[in-house]
Design a protein around this motif. Structure first.
Motif, short mmCIF file in Angstrom:
data_model
loop_
_atom_site.label_atom_id
_atom_site.label_comp_id
_atom_site.label_asym_id
_atom_site.label_seq_id
_atom_site.Cartn_x
_atom_site.Cartn_y
_atom_site.Cartn_z
N ALA A 167 53.55 -25.84 84.53
CA ALA A 167 53.21 -24.56 85.16
C ALA A 167 52.21 -23.78 84.31
CB ALA A 167 54.46 -23.74 85.40
N SER A 168 52.44 -23.74 83.01
CA SER A 168 51.51 -23.04 82.12
C SER A 168 50.15 -23.73 82.09
CB SER A 168 52.09 -22.94 80.71
OG SER A 168 52.37 -24.23 80.18
N THR A 169 50.15 -25.06 82.19
CA THR A 169 48.88 -25.79 82.25
C THR A 169 48.13 -25.47 83.54
OG1 THR A 169 49.80 -27.60 80.92
CG2 THR A 169 47.82 -28.07 82.21
N ILE A 170 48.85 -25.44 84.64
CA ILE A 170 48.22 -25.10 85.92
C ILE A 170 47.63 -23.70 85.87
CG2 ILE A 170 48.71 -24.60 88.35
CD1 ILE A 170 50.64 -26.96 88.36
N GLN A 171 48.39 -22.76 85.28
CA GLN A 171 47.86 -21.40 85.17
C GLN A 171 46.61 -21.35 84.30
OE1 GLN A 171 49.37 -17.83 82.75
NE2 GLN A 171 50.42 -17.58 84.71
N GLU A 172 46.61 -22.10 83.19
CA GLU A 172 45.44 -22.14 82.32
C GLU A 172 44.24 -22.73 83.06
OE1 GLU A 172 43.22 -21.44 78.96
OE2 GLU A 172 45.24 -20.76 79.47
N ILE A 173 44.49 -23.76 83.87
CA ILE A 173 43.41 -24.34 84.67
C ILE A 173 42.85 -23.30 85.63
CG2 ILE A 173 42.89 -26.05 86.46
CD1 ILE A 173 45.02 -27.85 85.14
N CYS A 174 43.74 -22.58 86.31
CA CYS A 174 43.30 -21.58 87.28
C CYS A 174 42.51 -20.46 86.60
CB CYS A 174 44.51 -21.01 88.02
SG CYS A 174 45.32 -22.17 89.14
N LYS A 175 42.93 -20.05 85.40
CA LYS A 175 42.19 -19.01 84.68
C LYS A 175 40.78 -19.48 84.35
CE LYS A 175 46.13 -16.66 82.52
NZ LYS A 175 46.79 -16.34 81.23
N LEU A 176 40.66 -20.74 83.89
CA LEU A 176 39.32 -21.27 83.60
C LEU A 176 38.48 -21.37 84.86
CD1 LEU A 176 40.21 -24.10 81.03
CD2 LEU A 176 39.17 -21.88 80.56
N MET A 177 39.12 -21.82 85.95
CA MET A 177 38.39 -21.92 87.22
C MET A 177 37.90 -20.55 87.69
SD MET A 177 40.68 -24.66 89.36
CE MET A 177 40.60 -26.43 89.04
N SER A 178 38.71 -19.53 87.42
CA SER A 178 38.34 -18.19 87.86
C SER A 178 37.08 -17.67 87.16
CB SER A 178 39.51 -17.23 87.60
OG SER A 178 39.20 -15.93 87.99
N ASN A 179 36.79 -18.20 85.99
CA ASN A 179 35.65 -17.72 85.21
C ASN A 179 34.48 -18.70 85.17
OD1 ASN A 179 37.02 -15.31 84.44
ND2 ASN A 179 38.16 -16.48 82.89
N VAL A 180 34.56 -19.79 85.95
CA VAL A 180 33.48 -20.79 85.94
C VAL A 180 32.21 -20.18 86.54
CG1 VAL A 180 32.72 -22.88 87.11
CG2 VAL A 180 34.89 -22.85 85.92
N SER A 181 31.10 -20.41 85.88
CA SER A 181 29.82 -19.89 86.37
C SER A 181 28.90 -21.00 86.87
CB SER A 181 29.11 -19.11 85.26
OG SER A 181 28.88 -19.95 84.12
N CYS A 182 29.21 -22.25 86.54
CA CYS A 182 28.36 -23.37 86.96
C CYS A 182 28.75 -23.82 88.36
CB CYS A 182 28.49 -24.52 85.97
SG CYS A 182 30.14 -25.26 85.93
N SER A 183 27.91 -24.67 88.95
CA SER A 183 28.24 -25.25 90.26
C SER A 183 29.36 -26.27 90.08
CB SER A 183 27.01 -25.91 90.86
OG SER A 183 26.54 -26.95 90.01
#
Length: 1161
Positions: free
Chosen positions: A473-489
């Motif tokens: 669950a913590s890994t999934i949340q960390e993934i979602c946080k990174l995805m939320s800040n992605v600037s590339c295509s």
């Protein structure tokens, strides 16, 4: 519990030792108490108390008698559940079928055997193999479900004497060696419980049992109409095979397809046939897909499910035949198990005999309490009993069911985690919308955007129903946080079903389209690997993918293998942007001919791999063009030179699509008329066209020897090239089978990526936040209180609320123990419980939550109990269902659990229900879990509760215009005002009933001396209205209207009873509010206020209605303010009669704060 009337069945059984070995007699089943279905289960011979019979009294007759054995079985259960003939382990080679098998007679009395029938029995070879008995009985049961008139008529022509159900006395019913029926029977004996479709020319045919199934479930018509002298037969054209298979598998049938070997055959010889594949529910038929240029949609795979009892609770085993995998989950509660069954579309269900022994020590698994929910879920579904080791037995059953070889192995993909939260109970999952429930917002439509469906949505659904361990669950949340800040295509995230990959590669049926998709999957993973931002996300995705697939793969190994496989596919497959293989084209030959002949194999693989084959096709095409030019063009030229308008010759070079040929089509050729003219020699060479069966095609079609030879050469070259292309594709499938685990892992990784990116996009749109997850160091045991257990959610809003609808009335929850919650009806108690439950579930799954900030601990289980309904099928009242669920909650609750119970003990009498609720509350308090128990049983506060940590909370209310309305805010304290009468009035209950209820309530309180002070309730009772109160009501209304429309600086004017509007309103736009005699309001707008007032007062009961109005500049603004008032006035406690009354539900919306408004009381 509902009494189940026994079904008495008298079974005349013959033990094999009672007759000579070379003779076989059959079981005669005499049915009592109605028609009953049959399945296969064993009855020990010794238990039937059989007696020996003297030797036969006639040399040609073998008489056998048996003492009737009467058994009592539940009426719901198939007799076949108690009757089982010895079933041998399957031999997967085709057994030799019987030619003249006996029949199973079902009748009320045992019929005497005639000399003729006895002679027929003697002529049987060795009799029926007993292993086919259960299958025939199984088919008999299926035939009893046929309801259509056409299929019912076919059933009457069946004979339950062989696996096909054929009556050999009917026309075309022979089973002699060498007949098509005999060949079909051999195939049927290998897969006796599958519908068999046999290719015969341009049709797929079915006979006997299978024909009845086709007519009943696939909507096909029987061959030969309804004539009664022929065996049942039905079928579908080759082009409709896919639709027929979909119809059958949708209804739960498996289908075996038998194909013909294509090609020329010798005269009077039968075509060879072979089993080309199977279609099962969740696993489609893929034979021939390698030749197509389209992608085949795969349904969700349907596992075979087995359930047993274990030391930890319940064990559920799921086997996926397509994937050759199985997983087991132990320690399930009954409610969680039922949830899994409800959400899992399984192909077959097996129940272990251990389920028959419940906690009371009896063998009745339908008793109250433990086992009741599972019984209700399985009742009415088809299942079979198992005994012995659960996993070994179910794997054997799967091999038997799908006709697999005993050497086939299944991989265990179970990922064990000690600290994983328990799966959701059925009530919890349905009440928060984790599974679709009428009237409950569906979670998947809220967590994901509308365009995210299929495999990603299934992953999110499974994650909600089976929350992951904290690390995941913590890994999934960390993934979602990174995805939320992605600037590339980001990649497109190509999603391929792992079961589809496995099946196509295993059967070597993957076509070039599928290989291109596989390459896209691999290339997208490589794209994420090479991008700096996405690389971190890719690394984090490894663990969630491991849990989802059961495959543990090293990160660098994944990258290296993706590069290797992508390179290999790119070497062989002609990709979408590499359309360099043009079809042949010649001016004198129709373009459709070359397009259809070459499009089925060109642009599949790179030309370099088949250079010689391609060159041969090009040469053959050029030779064909030359032959057509030499033999047909002179004739065409001569025809064009003929100018006679009537009776002149006609002709053209045409593509005969049905015959895959280029021929000359013409009329009226008389060579002697054209003597000595150009084209005469070519006309003399023409000959009638012949089809593949040697028949003349028609009077207008002509060809020449040279053209036919060129066509033959071209077709042979094309066939050779196509064969080589398909062989390359199949060889590539074989190569990739060695990397199948990498492909499964890669495809699932992209499915998870797409799901999480979609969730982040929707969460950001809804302005949700990431909660802080608190790890628990090992789950606590029941009864052990953990003082650090705390959940804090600030600004919690209902999860189904959308920002576009306005601002929600948010709540703040600081929970360290159990809340005892009270509040009025419609005050938001149920909505608050659902919102807290959903937010906690989202948090422990790693998702975003609808709040301003949140701290969520790692719960070992989340359990929500809302309203209960009765279960007539299980013989339980709604209170019994509630007690069963509360028993399960208490059994599973620990100090790390979140328990939410809405309106506890509502289904029984108040006094005892209050005491049960109090005892339940004390138990939860002693356990030390977090949660809320809401109630209207206010006498619970008068009991001597022994709680130490329970906190009293209430849903707030306020007075608006003399009426009590909810605020939907969570507050401290106790609220004993239910607003029952007001709620009934709002919902349209007749006023006379409400008034009488008020009288009875007052009388009851006076008789029992219930004189509660104003401090004990939220507000005092509402008194009758007076003139002063009406004035205050109007002032309140004017104040609220002015506040709502304050941006427009309006001036409200009151038109009292018996008064008219002033002349200044003529021609002006206005917004008005009618104050009805019952204090309900009507909001409208008009450009003719005087006429509108007159029209309203003309209605019955409205003669003395008052009007509050204000003028605005233009009709458009008037419409806007009318809509604004309709939506806002109900939120300030006013009742509207408009259709769009803006009635508030649950938390509701409130764009304008009313705290600063001074309302007159």
């Amino acid at each position: 519990m509902r009494q189940i009337r026994p079904l008495l069945v008298t079974i005349h059984v013959v033990h094999p030792s009672f007759v000579p070995v070379e003779k076989t007699l059959f079981t005669s089943l005499i049915f009592m108490a109605g028609t009953t279905s049959l399945l296969s289960h064993r009855i020990p011979w010794k238990s039937l108390n059989l007696k020996r019979i003297p030797p036969p009294v006639h040399k040609n007759m073998y008489w056998v008698a048996a003492k009737p054995a009467t058994i009592s079985v539940p009426r719901w259960c198939s007799i076949g559940h108690h009757i089982h003939f010895p079933l041998l382990r399957r031999h997967f080679a085709s057994p030799t079928p019987w030619s003249q098998p006996n029949q199973i007679h079902c009748s009320k009395e045992r019929k005497s055997t005639s000399t003729k029938s006895a002679k027929r029995v003697r002529e049987l070879k060795d009799g029926l193999d007993e292993k086919y008995y259960p299958h025939i009985i199984w088919w008999k049961e299926k035939m009893q479900t046929c309801m259509k008139p056409s299929s019912s008529q076919l059933v009457k022509r069946l004979s339950y004497s062989n696996l096909l159900g054929l009556d050999e006395n009917l026309k075309n019913g022979s089973l002699k060696e060498g007949t098509l029926n005999c060949e079909i029977l051999k195939f049927k004996s290998r897969f006796p419980r599958e519908v068999l479709l046999c290719r015969v020319g341009d049709f797929y045919e079915a006979i006997g049992f299978d024909a009845c199934i086709l007519v009943e479930y696939a909507g096909l018509n029987p061959f030969g109409g309804m004539r009664s002298d022929s065996i049942p037969k039905a079928g579908c054209p080759v082009v409709n095979l896919r639709q027929t298979l979909d119809d059958l598998t949708r209804n739960g049938f498996s289908v075996c397809i038998v194909e013909e070997v294509q090609g020329p055959t010798q005269a009077r010889s039968r075509k060879s046939r072979f089993i080309s594949g199977h279609a099962h529910p969740g696993s489609p038929y893929v034979f021939g897909l390698v030749e197509d240029d389209r992608d085949l949609e795969f349904p969700e795979p349907m596992p075979v499910v087995g359930i047993s009892r274990s030391a930890k609770g319940y064990l559920m085993v799921q086997v996926l035949e397509t994937m050759k995998t199985f997983s087991s989950e132990d320690g399930l509660t009954e409610e969680a198990l039922v949830t899994k069954l409800r959400t899992c579309h399984y192909h077959h269900l097996f129940l272990h005999n251990s389920l028959k022994n419940n906690s009371s020590g009896t063998s009745n698994w339908r008793e109250f309490g433990e086992g009741g929910l599972l019984w209700a879920e399985c009742n009415g579904r088809h299942f079979e009993w198992l005994e012995g080791d659960m996993i070994n037995e179910i794997l054997y059953k799967v091999k038997e069911l799908y006709g697999l070889d005993d050497k086939i192995t299944f991989r265990n993909v179970t990922v064990f985690s000690e600290n994983r939260p328990r799966s959701l109970h059925l009530g919890t999952a349905s009440q928060i919308g984790a599974i679709q429930t009428e009237g409950i917002p569906f979670l998947l439509k809220i967590l994901l955007p509308s365009n995210c469906t299929g495999l990603p949505a299934m992953y999110v659904r499974d994650l909600l129903l089976n929350p992951p361990a904290y690390s995941i669950a913590s890994t999934i949340q960390e993934i979602c946080k990174l995805m939320s800040n992605v600037s590339c295509s980001i990649p497109q995230f190509t999603c391929i079903s792992p079961s589809k990959l496995v099946k196509l590669l295993e059967l070597r049926e993957a076509n070039h389209v599928e290989f291109c998709k596989i390459k896209s999957v691999l290339d997208e993973i490589l794209q994420m690997y090479k991008d700096e931002e996405l690389n971190d996300i890719l690394r984090l995705l490894m663990d969630p993918t491991w849990v989802a697939t059961g495959l543990k793969i090293d990160f660098q190994t994944l990258v290296n293998e993706c590069e290797s496989i992508s390179h290999r596919i790119g070497e062989l497959i002609s990709l979408d942007n590499e359309k360099d293989q043009k079809t042949s084209s010649y001016e004198n030959i129709p373009t459709d001919f070359f397009d259809e002949m070459e499009s089925s194999w060109k642009n599949r693989v790179k030309k370099i791999h088949l250079k010689e084959a391609y060159e041969e096709v090009d040469k053959a095409a050029e030779n064909l063009s030359l032959a057509v030019t030499e033999d047909f063009i002179p004739i065409i030229s001569r025809i064009k030179a003929t100018t006679s308008p009537f009776g002149c010759p006609k002709g053209e070079i045409t593509y005969a699509r049905e015959h895959k040929s280029v021929w000359f089509k013409g009329k009226r050729f008389v060579p002697n008329v054209w003597a000595g003219t150009p084209g005469e020699e070519q006309i003399k060479q023409l000959k009638p066209c012949i089809d593949s069966k040697g028949r003349k095609v028609g009077e207008e079609w002509f060809t020449t020897v040279k053209v036919e030879n060129a066509l033959t050469r071209y077709h042979e070259a094309g066939t050779n090239a196509k064969t080589m292309v398909l062989e390359l594709l199949r060889n590539l499938s074989t190569e990739l089978q060695d990397q199948i685990n990498i492909l499964i892992f890669a495809s699932m990784l992209l499915v998870i990526s797409k799901a999480l990116f979609a969730h982040v996009s929707e969460g950001r749109r809804r302005k949700w936040i990431f909660p802080t997850l608190i790890q628990s160091h090992g789950f606590e045991e029941k009864g052990k209180i953990n003082g650090n257990n705390e959940m804090k959610i600030i600004g919690l809003s209902p999860y189904w609320f959308d920002v576009a609808e306005g601002n929600a009335v948010n709540n703040t929850i600081e929970m360290k123990s159990i809340f005892l919650l009270t509040g009025p009806n419609g005050g938001g108690k149920s909505s608050l419980l659902r919102s807290i439950c959903a937010a906690a579930l989202f948090g422990i799954c790693g998702f975003m939550v609808p709040a301003e900030s949140a701290i969520i601990p790692q719960f070992d289980s989340i359990m929500l109990h809302m309203k209960s309904y009765d279960s007539p099928a299980d013989g339980k009242s709604s209170f019994q269902i509630e007690m069963s669920e509360l028993r399960s909650i208490i059994t599973c609750a620990t100090s790390k659990s979140l328990i939410l119970v809405d309106e506890i003990c509502r289904g029984t009498e108040t006094a005892k229900g209050t005491c049960i609720a109090a005892s339940f509350l004390e138990t939860l308090d002693s356990i030390g879990c977090l949660g809320i128990v809401s109630t209207h049983l206010h006498d619970i506060f008068n009991l001597p509760l022994t709680t130490k940590n329970t906190v009293f909370k209430a849903m707030g209310s306020q007075k608006v215009n003399g009426q009590t309305t909810p605020t939907w805010k969570l507050t401290d304290g106790i609220c004993k005002e239910s607003l029952a009468f007001e709620t009934a009035q709002r919902e349209g209950v007749p006023e006379t009933i409400i008034q009488r209820a008020q009288q009875l309530y007052d009388n009851m309180n006076s008789n029992k001396n219930f004189n509660h002070s104003i401090q004990e309730t939220c507000f005092s009772d509402i008194v009758g209205e007076s003139k002063d109160q009406m004035e205050n009501f109007v002032k309140d209304l004017e104040s609220v209207v002015s506040m709502i429309c304050r941006k427009n600086k309006i001036k409200c004017v009151l038109i009292g009873p018996q008064k008219q509007p002033p002349p200044s309103v003529i021609g002006a736009s206005s917004v008005y509010v009618i104050i009805r005699p019952d204090n309900r309001l009507y909001v409208g707008e008009t450009d003719d206020l005087e006429g509108r007032v007159r029209a309203h007062r003309a209605k019955q009961g409205m003669q003395n209605a008052s009007f509050l109005y204000f003028l605005v500049s233009g009709k458009s603004l008037a419409c806007q303010l009318e809509t604004l008032l309709i939506n806002r006035l109900p939120k300030h406690g006013f009742q509207l009669t408009n259709v769009a009354d803006g009635k508030h539900r649950n938390f509701g919306t409130c764009d304008v704060s009313i705290e600063g408004v001074s309302l007159h009381r």
